[in-house]
Design a protein around this motif. Sequence first.
Motif, mmCIF file in Angstrom:
data_model
loop_
_atom_site.group_PDB
_atom_site.id
_atom_site.type_symbol
_atom_site.label_atom_id
_atom_site.label_comp_id
_atom_site.label_asym_id
_atom_site.label_seq_id
_atom_site.Cartn_x
_atom_site.Cartn_y
_atom_site.Cartn_z
ATOM 1 N N UNK A 145 0.817 -1.217 0.000
ATOM 2 C CA UNK A 145 0.000 0.000 0.000
ATOM 3 C C UNK A 145 0.851 1.269 0.000
ATOM 4 N N UNK A 146 2.099 1.141 0.443
ATOM 5 C CA UNK A 146 2.953 2.316 0.521
ATOM 6 C C UNK A 146 2.776 3.101 1.800
ATOM 7 N N UNK A 147 2.465 2.396 2.882
ATOM 8 C CA UNK A 147 2.321 3.015 4.200
ATOM 9 C C UNK A 147 3.174 2.226 5.186
ATOM 10 N N UNK A 148 3.310 2.714 6.410
ATOM 11 C CA UNK A 148 4.082 1.962 7.400
ATOM 12 C C UNK A 148 3.182 0.979 8.143
ATOM 13 N N UNK A 149 3.786 0.070 8.863
ATOM 14 C CA UNK A 149 3.042 -0.984 9.551
ATOM 15 C C UNK A 149 2.098 -0.397 10.589
ATOM 16 N N UNK A 150 2.539 0.624 11.285
ATOM 17 C CA UNK A 150 1.688 1.249 12.308
ATOM 18 C C UNK A 150 0.404 1.799 11.686
ATOM 19 N N UNK A 151 0.541 2.452 10.518
ATOM 20 C CA UNK A 151 -0.635 2.995 9.833
ATOM 21 C C UNK A 151 -1.546 1.874 9.359
ATOM 22 N N UNK A 152 -0.965 0.793 8.851
ATOM 23 C CA UNK A 152 -1.767 -0.353 8.399
ATOM 24 C C UNK A 152 -2.605 -0.912 9.542
ATOM 25 N N UNK A 153 -2.012 -1.046 10.706
ATOM 26 C CA UNK A 153 -2.747 -1.561 11.864
ATOM 27 C C UNK A 153 -3.833 -0.574 12.307
ATOM 28 N N UNK A 154 -3.506 0.725 12.244
ATOM 29 C CA UNK A 154 -4.488 1.749 12.614
ATOM 30 C C UNK A 154 -5.675 1.715 11.652
ATOM 31 N N UNK A 155 -5.395 1.609 10.355
ATOM 32 C CA UNK A 155 -6.468 1.590 9.368
ATOM 33 C C UNK A 155 -7.307 0.322 9.471
ATOM 34 N N UNK A 156 -6.695 -0.789 9.818
ATOM 35 C CA UNK A 156 -7.477 -2.015 10.043
ATOM 36 C C UNK A 156 -8.424 -1.845 11.222
ATOM 37 N N UNK A 157 -7.949 -1.170 12.256
ATOM 38 C CA UNK A 157 -8.825 -0.931 13.415
ATOM 39 C C UNK A 157 -9.984 -0.027 13.028
ATOM 40 N N UNK A 158 -9.759 0.887 12.083
ATOM 41 C CA UNK A 158 -10.830 1.753 11.593
ATOM 42 C C UNK A 158 -11.863 0.926 10.825
ATOM 43 N N UNK A 159 -11.400 -0.008 10.009
ATOM 44 C CA UNK A 159 -12.325 -0.879 9.278
ATOM 45 C C UNK A 159 -13.196 -1.673 10.251
ATOM 46 N N UNK A 160 -12.611 -2.124 11.339
ATOM 47 C CA UNK A 160 -13.386 -2.875 12.330
ATOM 48 C C UNK A 160 -14.355 -1.953 13.064
ATOM 49 N N UNK A 161 -13.898 -0.759 13.427
ATOM 50 C CA UNK A 161 -14.756 0.173 14.155
ATOM 51 C C UNK A 161 -15.932 0.629 13.314
ATOM 52 N N UNK A 162 -15.744 0.682 12.005
ATOM 53 C CA UNK A 162 -16.807 1.119 11.098
ATOM 54 C C UNK A 162 -17.639 -0.043 10.574
ATOM 55 N N UNK A 163 -17.419 -1.221 11.111
ATOM 56 C CA UNK A 163 -18.171 -2.415 10.721
ATOM 57 C C UNK A 163 -18.039 -2.722 9.225
ATOM 58 N N UNK A 164 -16.855 -2.465 8.680
ATOM 59 C CA UNK A 164 -16.570 -2.870 7.311
ATOM 60 C C UNK A 164 -15.980 -4.275 7.309
ATOM 61 N N UNK A 165 -15.100 -4.539 8.237
ATOM 62 C CA UNK A 165 -14.484 -5.859 8.313
ATOM 63 C C UNK A 165 -14.187 -6.245 9.750
ATOM 64 N N UNK A 166 -13.732 -7.478 9.923
ATOM 65 C CA UNK A 166 -13.404 -7.959 11.268
ATOM 66 C C UNK A 166 -12.242 -8.942 11.174
ATOM 67 N N UNK A 167 -11.515 -9.057 12.267
ATOM 68 C CA UNK A 167 -10.431 -10.028 12.332
ATOM 69 C C UNK A 167 -10.894 -11.257 13.095
#
Length: 379
Positions: free
Chosen positions: A213-235
């Motif tokens: 994606x061209x981002x750092x690992x910290x941002x990737x984890x933050x954005x995944x948490x946003x997807x979960x918080x917005x009920x787009x996806x889940x782990x």
Amino acid sequence: MIRRQIKDFLLKSASQYPVVLVHGPRQSGKTTLCRDTFADKPYISLENPDTRERALQDPRGFFKSIPNGAILDEIQNVPHLLSYMQQIVDESNQKGLFIITSGNNFALQQAVTQSLAGRVAMLKLLPFSLDEIKELNANDSIDSLILSGGYPRYITERPDRFFFYQNYISTYVERDVRQIVNIKDAALFHRFLVLCAGRIGSILDYTSLSNDCGINVRTAKEWLSILEASFIGFTLNPWYMKRTKRLIKSPKFYFYDTGLACALLGITEESQLNRDPLRGNLFENLVILERMKRSFNCAEQKNFWYYRTSDGKEIDLVEETGRILTPFEIKSSETFNSEFVKNFGVFEKEYPEMCGEKTVVYAGHESFEFKGVQVKNFR
């Protein structure tokens, strides 16, 4: 109107708690469910700018205008109302006084638990389950069900699939994500969404995802948490116990709607999906979602995991109920193969006292028992 299975649980919750929160993805039917179930209550949308401003500027006056409670839609837009709500429900001692909804879980859950601890029942409403719409899709193919997903508007109105999901994605990026975090490059975040869809049902490699994606690992984890918080996806996290050191310990990622995942992957037709290498992963996503929806709709106390050893022996889904672990293997094949059951032995040997009924869910038409394993048609 299609009756939602969670309605009985909603009514029961309202008879026991002064506040009920219904949260879940946008367009999963929260507003329709609440207005249908509590037709006698005033309905107030906090998406309305004038209403929202009034609630922000004069919360006490706002609540005085609804002395007998109300349905407050999209409460995350004015979260400070929850603090005032606490005093009101304590003084009234009335059950089911406020029914509140939210499509954003990022900051709301902490606010709810802090202000309304012990006073609120929290229900998660996902898009339609296959049981809820079985009469509408009785003859639909597996590929059609995966492509259609479960968003109520799409199921009941059948708008153009491509435009429906493109509009959903656009609205989500423009509204929800930017409410949560300041993402300056919407195109980059959209690329991140597409990359997540390409990893559906796979063990997450944060380094690979961030590099692509061209981002750092910290941002990737933050954005995944946003997807979960917005009920787009889940782990789906791996099941393991501390004494077991040889298990994979990274999560998998799935979407709350398979139609949305297909749209992000650019899959628009059944013929295209049938040939796609991710078809098995999307079928797995569909089945896991159905198990989760059943649990949420019926108030079953379950946790969901997957199991995988370091040498690749895997169980697709493990449902934890109390001390019982119920393993599921999920196969998109229409033909049963004895290889489908081979990993159950590894799992049962590892957890002999905890292992419950073993089940293979596949795309065939028959249901039967094979060597102590229940083999079931996915419907």
